[in-house]
Design a protein around this motif. Structure first.
Motif, PDB file in Angstrom:
ATOM      1  N   VAL A 101     -15.560 149.564 -11.861  1.00 28.75           N
ATOM      2  CA  VAL A 101     -14.821 150.486 -10.990  1.00 28.75           C
ATOM      3  C   VAL A 101     -13.701 151.177 -11.767  1.00 28.75           C
ATOM      4  O   VAL A 101     -12.963 150.546 -12.504  1.00 28.75           O
ATOM      5  CB  VAL A 101     -14.201 149.788  -9.742  1.00 28.75           C
ATOM      6  CG1 VAL A 101     -15.146 149.818  -8.586  1.00 28.75           C
ATOM      7  CG2 VAL A 101     -13.753 148.375 -10.063  1.00 28.75           C
ATOM      8  N   LYS A 102     -13.642 152.480 -11.550  1.00 25.42           N
ATOM      9  CA  LYS A 102     -12.528 153.248 -12.117  1.00 25.42           C
ATOM     10  C   LYS A 102     -11.300 152.924 -11.280  1.00 25.42           C
ATOM     11  O   LYS A 102     -11.378 152.896 -10.048  1.00 25.42           O
ATOM     12  CB  LYS A 102     -12.820 154.743 -11.998  1.00 25.42           C
ATOM     13  CG  LYS A 102     -13.508 155.331 -13.206  1.00 25.42           C
ATOM     14  CD  LYS A 102     -13.320 156.844 -13.276  1.00 25.42           C
ATOM     15  CE  LYS A 102     -13.715 157.502 -11.998  1.00 25.42           C
ATOM     16  NZ  LYS A 102     -14.067 158.721 -11.732  1.00 25.42           N
ATOM     17  N   LYS A 103     -10.188 152.664 -11.953  1.00 23.05           N
ATOM     18  CA  LYS A 103      -8.972 152.387 -11.181  1.00 23.05           C
ATOM     19  C   LYS A 103      -8.574 153.682 -10.457  1.00 23.05           C
ATOM     20  O   LYS A 103      -8.383 154.720 -11.069  1.00 23.05           O
ATOM     21  CB  LYS A 103      -7.864 151.930 -12.141  1.00 23.05           C
ATOM     22  CG  LYS A 103      -6.596 151.532 -11.444  1.00 23.05           C
ATOM     23  CD  LYS A 103      -6.254 150.049 -11.731  1.00 23.05           C
ATOM     24  CE  LYS A 103      -4.982 149.617 -11.010  1.00 23.05           C
ATOM     25  NZ  LYS A 103      -5.134 149.464  -9.567  1.00 23.05           N
ATOM     26  N   ALA A 104      -8.528 153.573  -9.104  1.00 22.27           N
ATOM     27  CA  ALA A 104      -8.207 154.775  -8.329  1.00 22.27           C
ATOM     28  C   ALA A 104      -6.733 155.110  -8.465  1.00 22.27           C
ATOM     29  O   ALA A 104      -5.894 154.223  -8.525  1.00 22.27           O
ATOM     30  CB  ALA A 104      -8.577 154.543  -6.870  1.00 22.27           C
ATOM     31  N   ARG A 105      -6.460 156.407  -8.548  1.00 16.51           N
ATOM     32  CA  ARG A 105      -5.075 156.859  -8.645  1.00 16.51           C
ATOM     33  C   ARG A 105      -4.329 156.555  -7.355  1.00 16.51           C
ATOM     34  O   ARG A 105      -4.832 156.805  -6.259  1.00 16.51           O
ATOM     35  CB  ARG A 105      -5.077 158.369  -8.875  1.00 16.51           C
ATOM     36  CG  ARG A 105      -4.230 158.818 -10.033  1.00 16.51           C
ATOM     37  CD  ARG A 105      -4.507 160.267 -10.443  1.00 16.51           C
ATOM     38  NE  ARG A 105      -5.549 160.958  -9.715  1.00 16.51           N
ATOM     39  CZ  ARG A 105      -5.325 161.856  -8.749  1.00 16.51           C
ATOM     40  NH1 ARG A 105      -4.099 162.153  -8.378  1.00 16.51           N
ATOM     41  NH2 ARG A 105      -6.320 162.486  -8.160  1.00 16.51           N
ATOM     42  N   ALA A 106      -3.121 155.992  -7.483  1.00 15.91           N
ATOM     43  CA  ALA A 106      -2.342 155.696  -6.270  1.00 15.91           C
ATOM     44  C   ALA A 106      -1.953 156.999  -5.583  1.00 15.91           C
ATOM     45  O   ALA A 106      -1.730 158.020  -6.234  1.00 15.91           O
ATOM     46  CB  ALA A 106      -1.097 154.906  -6.635  1.00 15.91           C
ATOM     47  N   LEU A 107      -1.933 156.946  -4.272  1.00 11.77           N
ATOM     48  CA  LEU A 107      -1.584 158.123  -3.483  1.00 11.77           C
ATOM     49  C   LEU A 107      -0.237 157.829  -2.827  1.00 11.77           C
ATOM     50  O   LEU A 107      -0.135 156.938  -1.993  1.00 11.77           O
ATOM     51  CB  LEU A 107      -2.667 158.322  -2.419  1.00 11.77           C
ATOM     52  CG  LEU A 107      -2.690 159.613  -1.629  1.00 11.77           C
ATOM     53  CD1 LEU A 107      -2.938 160.815  -2.526  1.00 11.77           C
ATOM     54  CD2 LEU A 107      -3.791 159.529  -0.569  1.00 11.77           C
ATOM     55  N   ASN A 108       0.784 158.552  -3.257  1.00 19.02           N
ATOM     56  CA  ASN A 108       2.128 158.251  -2.756  1.00 19.02           C
ATOM     57  C   ASN A 108       2.646 159.344  -1.833  1.00 19.02           C
ATOM     58  O   ASN A 108       2.166 160.466  -1.864  1.00 19.02           O
ATOM     59  CB  ASN A 108       3.103 158.080  -3.928  1.00 19.02           C
ATOM     60  CG  ASN A 108       2.705 156.906  -4.802  1.00 19.02           C
ATOM     61  OD1 ASN A 108       2.384 155.834  -4.299  1.00 19.02           O
ATOM     62  ND2 ASN A 108       2.678 157.118  -6.110  1.00 19.02           N
ATOM     63  N   GLY A 109       3.637 158.980  -1.043  1.00 14.73           N
ATOM     64  CA  GLY A 109       4.381 159.979  -0.275  1.00 14.73           C
ATOM     65  C   GLY A 109       3.862 160.241   1.124  1.00 14.73           C
ATOM     66  O   GLY A 109       4.428 161.063   1.836  1.00 14.73           O
ATOM     67  N   ALA A 264       2.002 154.972   4.485  1.00 14.30           N
ATOM     68  CA  ALA A 264       0.586 154.938   4.894  1.00 14.30           C
ATOM     69  C   ALA A 264      -0.047 153.580   4.574  1.00 14.30           C
ATOM     70  O   ALA A 264      -1.102 153.243   5.120  1.00 14.30           O
ATOM     71  CB  ALA A 264      -0.182 156.062   4.211  1.00 14.30           C
ATOM     72  N   SER A 265       0.615 152.785   3.721  1.00 14.25           N
ATOM     73  CA  SER A 265       0.073 151.462   3.391  1.00 14.25           C
ATOM     74  C   SER A 265       0.120 150.509   4.597  1.00 14.25           C
ATOM     75  O   SER A 265      -0.482 149.443   4.569  1.00 14.25           O
ATOM     76  CB  SER A 265       0.838 150.848   2.214  1.00 14.25           C
ATOM     77  OG  SER A 265       2.220 150.791   2.506  1.00 14.25           O
ATOM     78  N   ASP A 266       0.855 150.898   5.658  1.00 12.44           N
ATOM     79  CA  ASP A 266       0.888 150.065   6.867  1.00 12.44           C
ATOM     80  C   ASP A 266      -0.272 150.376   7.820  1.00 12.44           C
ATOM     81  O   ASP A 266      -0.379 149.773   8.883  1.00 12.44           O
ATOM     82  CB  ASP A 266       2.217 150.263   7.605  1.00 12.44           C
ATOM     83  CG  ASP A 266       3.376 149.582   6.874  1.00 12.44           C
ATOM     84  OD1 ASP A 266       3.130 148.542   6.227  1.00 12.44           O
ATOM     85  OD2 ASP A 266       4.511 150.096   6.941  1.00 12.44           O
ATOM     86  N   ASP A 293     -11.161 156.016   1.291  1.00 13.24           N
ATOM     87  CA  ASP A 293     -10.676 155.923  -0.096  1.00 13.24           C
ATOM     88  C   ASP A 293      -9.219 156.375  -0.198  1.00 13.24           C
ATOM     89  O   ASP A 293      -8.433 155.780  -0.935  1.00 13.24           O
ATOM     90  CB  ASP A 293     -11.547 156.780  -1.027  1.00 13.24           C
ATOM     91  CG  ASP A 293     -12.889 156.114  -1.339  1.00 13.24           C
ATOM     92  OD1 ASP A 293     -13.056 154.926  -0.996  1.00 13.24           O
ATOM     93  OD2 ASP A 293     -13.766 156.787  -1.921  1.00 13.24           O
ATOM     94  N   LEU A 294      -8.868 157.427   0.536  1.00  9.52           N
ATOM     95  CA  LEU A 294      -7.477 157.911   0.507  1.00  9.52           C
ATOM     96  C   LEU A 294      -6.530 156.838   1.055  1.00  9.52           C
ATOM     97  O   LEU A 294      -5.461 156.596   0.485  1.00  9.52           O
ATOM     98  CB  LEU A 294      -7.327 159.203   1.329  1.00  9.52           C
ATOM     99  CG  LEU A 294      -8.062 160.443   0.812  1.00  9.52           C
ATOM    100  CD1 LEU A 294      -7.891 161.609   1.785  1.00  9.52           C
ATOM    101  CD2 LEU A 294      -7.567 160.850  -0.576  1.00  9.52           C
ATOM    102  N   ILE A 295      -6.938 156.189   2.140  1.00 10.05           N
ATOM    103  CA  ILE A 295      -6.090 155.148   2.747  1.00 10.05           C
ATOM    104  C   ILE A 295      -5.899 153.986   1.760  1.00 10.05           C
ATOM    105  O   ILE A 295      -4.796 153.479   1.583  1.00 10.05           O
ATOM    106  CB  ILE A 295      -6.710 154.645   4.073  1.00 10.05           C
ATOM    107  CG1 ILE A 295      -6.745 155.786   5.096  1.00 10.05           C
ATOM    108  CG2 ILE A 295      -5.926 153.462   4.636  1.00 10.05           C
ATOM    109  CD1 ILE A 295      -7.722 155.574   6.234  1.00 10.05           C
ATOM    110  N   VAL A 296      -7.003 153.588   1.128  1.00  7.74           N
ATOM    111  CA  VAL A 296      -6.914 152.484   0.158  1.00  7.74           C
ATOM    112  C   VAL A 296      -6.033 152.901  -1.025  1.00  7.74           C
ATOM    113  O   VAL A 296      -5.190 152.128  -1.491  1.00  7.74           O
ATOM    114  CB  VAL A 296      -8.332 152.055  -0.308  1.00  7.74           C
ATOM    115  CG1 VAL A 296      -8.255 151.073  -1.466  1.00  7.74           C
ATOM    116  CG2 VAL A 296      -9.105 151.433   0.858  1.00  7.74           C
ATOM    117  N   ARG A 297      -6.185 154.148  -1.490  1.00 10.18           N
ATOM    118  CA  ARG A 297      -5.335 154.634  -2.599  1.00 10.18           C
ATOM    119  C   ARG A 297      -3.864 154.656  -2.191  1.00 10.18           C
ATOM    120  O   ARG A 297      -2.972 154.484  -3.031  1.00 10.18           O
ATOM    121  CB  ARG A 297      -5.775 156.045  -3.019  1.00 10.18           C
ATOM    122  CG  ARG A 297      -7.027 156.043  -3.897  1.00 10.18           C
ATOM    123  CD  ARG A 297      -7.503 157.462  -4.174  1.00 10.18           C
ATOM    124  NE  ARG A 297      -6.452 158.305  -4.730  1.00 10.18           N
ATOM    125  CZ  ARG A 297      -6.499 159.629  -4.783  1.00 10.18           C
ATOM    126  NH1 ARG A 297      -7.557 160.262  -4.293  1.00 10.18           N
ATOM    127  NH2 ARG A 297      -5.510 160.324  -5.299  1.00 10.18           N
TER     128      ARG A 297
END
Ligand code: CA
Length: 508
Positions: A101-109, A264-266, A293-297
């Motif tokens: 698995v490619k490490k997915a880029r974290a999605l912040n903000g 969004a991590s909640d 995938d966006l939620i997991v990121r």
């Protein structure tokens, strides 16, 4: 996928393609490679794009979905009468080889305005929940819920509503049977759903097998349990008054909750589909998968479920398990369900409904391949047995039956605070406990049911939107709904299904 395409082919390996147009495919229509349509093929159904011999595999998504029972010529309709079901992947012979698995880029903000709870969970609604330990008191629960709505709620403006958690369990049950753990932990964990703020009130009758103490979080708190058979009350209205007093105490506490910005991590999003058609796997489920995938990121949690819709694609999921324990747990849940079905003398082919078939989904294998796409591409970090509470952030497989209301009930117990529901044939499905965003797989449905569908993923098939665009739209809609800034169709119309417990145990 363009709107002018006569058919949609998903993989170069496929020998069938799906008809996207509402009017279907007429006899004599010329397709690519000199193929002429031999018989009328309805929307969502499959047309052979190669000659297929008897016994040969029917391939869609690059995977075997069926075996041809007869010779099928290119241009002919491939329907369930011409094909049979292949054997499911053998669980014993599936070894675990982790997919790189490619490490997915974290999605912040990304944030939403939610209700923070003492246990770290976050609610998307602020609800008073009135649960009960037995169906006998369902009438009382309904009675007080109506009365609270009318007389008390207006005094507590920060409380979004009151929900009665009626169910069919509690007495006449073999409570010591091993399988009883499923409905019991489901009821216990539903009362802990983040949208109830840790303040569910439980009504018991008094003589039932299931004790209210075993399904309430804080049994020592004397405001959380009420017994209808208590000798202190004479007459029904005295009973009602007592429940109203308890409810008022809870409403006072709940009224102090306020929305505040949460990452969004909640989010804990339960993904489900129901009333699927052949577009579900091309439009709505891939968009949901992209949003997953966006939620997991973003550090959040996603659950996907529905064992009978995963079973035939398990060979594609095992390599996505984060470690060997998760892979084994996936197999364990599949095996448990295989045995459960065997006991009822059924098999997985019992899953596909007449509506699925009319919508072009001929077999459970085809349905499963389209169904698992909603899990996105993240590694599976944990497997929850039916009704277990979520333990890890990231993508979880929560084992449940595929039945819409049973799956929804179990995902509530696992702690979802948002629900996303994909449908092709159309269903008014909704839950009072959490917002349910309904995504249609085709534009015909979203136009006909313009006030029941929240998002039209059919735009992917018509070429107006890409999967990525629709996935982002869904992700942003999840945040808006979780914040209370947008109301889903089911909540506007108050279309809410009953809780339906999964009880694999015997009744007495
Ligand atoms: Ca379902």
């Amino acid at each position: 996928m363009k709107s002018d395409k006569l058919v949609i082919k998903l993989s170069e390996l496929d020998n069938v393609a799906v008809v996207p147009h509402a009017k279907g495919l007429q006899i004599g229509t010329a397709l690519e490679n000199g193929i002429t349509v031999q018989e009328y093929v309805p929307m969502g159904h499959k047309v052979a794009i190669k000659d297929i011999s008897r016994g040969e595999s029917i391939t869609r998504y690059g995977q075997k979905i069926a075996i041809a029972n007869e010779v099928i010529k290119a241009g002919q309709w491939v329907n369930e009468h011409k094909i049979s079901l292949p054997v499911p992947p053998d669980l014993d012979s599936l070894s675990y080889e982790k997919l790189p698995v490619k490490k997915a880029r974290a999605l912040n903000g990304y944030t939403f305005d939610g209700y923070k709870n003492a246990d770290g969970s976050v609610g998307t609604k602020n609800l008073l929940a009135i649960s009960n330990s037995v169906q006998c008191v369902a009438g009382l629960t309904e009675y007080v819920v109506k009365k609270i709505k009318k007389e008390l709620l207006p005094k507590y403006p920060n409380v979004d509503g009151v929900v009665g958690l009626n169910h069919s369990y509690g007495c006449g049950i073999a409570i010591d049977a091993p399988a009883a753990i499923v409905p019991i932990r489901t009821l216990k964990n539903i009362a802990l759903n983040p949208n109830f703020g840790g303040h569910a009130l439980v009504i018991g009758l008094g003589c039932e097998k299931l004790r209210p103490e075993s399904i309430v979080n804080n049994a020592s708190d004397d405001t959380s349990i009420f017994y209808m058979q208590s000798e202190a009350n004479e007459g029904f209205m005295a009973i009602v008054d007592d429940v109203m007093k308890l409810a008022e105490k809870h409403l006072g506490t709940l009224n102090k909750r306020k929305r505040e910005p949460c990452p969004a991590s909640d989010l804990v999003v339960g993904m489900q589909c129901g009333g699927s058609d052949a577009f579900s796997g091309i439009t709505a489920n891939p968009a949901a998968g992209f949003a997953a995938d966006l939620i997991v990121r973003a550090g959040g949690s996603v659950m996907f479920s529905e064992v009978t819709e995963v079973r035939d694609a398990i060979h594609l999921l095992i390599p996505r398990a984060a470690d060997i324990e998760v892979a084994e747990a996936l197999k364990r849940e599949m095996l448990w369900y295989d045995n459960y079905l065997k006991l009822g003398q059924a098999d997985r082919s019992a899953n596909t409904s007449p509506g699925n078939k009319r919508g072009g989904l001929s077999t459970i294998v085809e349905k499963a391949l389209g169904s698992i796409i909603k899990s996105g591409t993240s590694p599976i970090v944990d497997v929850l047995a039916p009704g277990e509470k979520i333990r890890k952030k990231g993508l979880n497989f929560a084992a449940t039956p595929a039945s819409d209301f049973v799956c929804g009930t179990l995902q509530l117990a696992s702690g979802m605070n948002m629900h996303v529901f994909m449908t092709g044939r159309g269903t008014p499905y909704g839950l009072a406990e959490v917002p349910v965003i309904k995504v249609s797989s085709n534009t015909v449905l979203s136009k006909r049911w313009h006030d029941l569908i929240d998002l039209d993923a059919g735009q992917i098939a018509t070429g107006e939107k890409t999967i990525e665009e629709m996935g982002w739209e869904l992700f942003k809609m999840i945040l808006a709904v979780a914040s209370g800034k947008m109301k889903v169709a089911a909540d506007k119309l108050e279309l809410h299904n009953d809780l339906v417990l999964f009880n694999p145990g015997p009744l007495t």
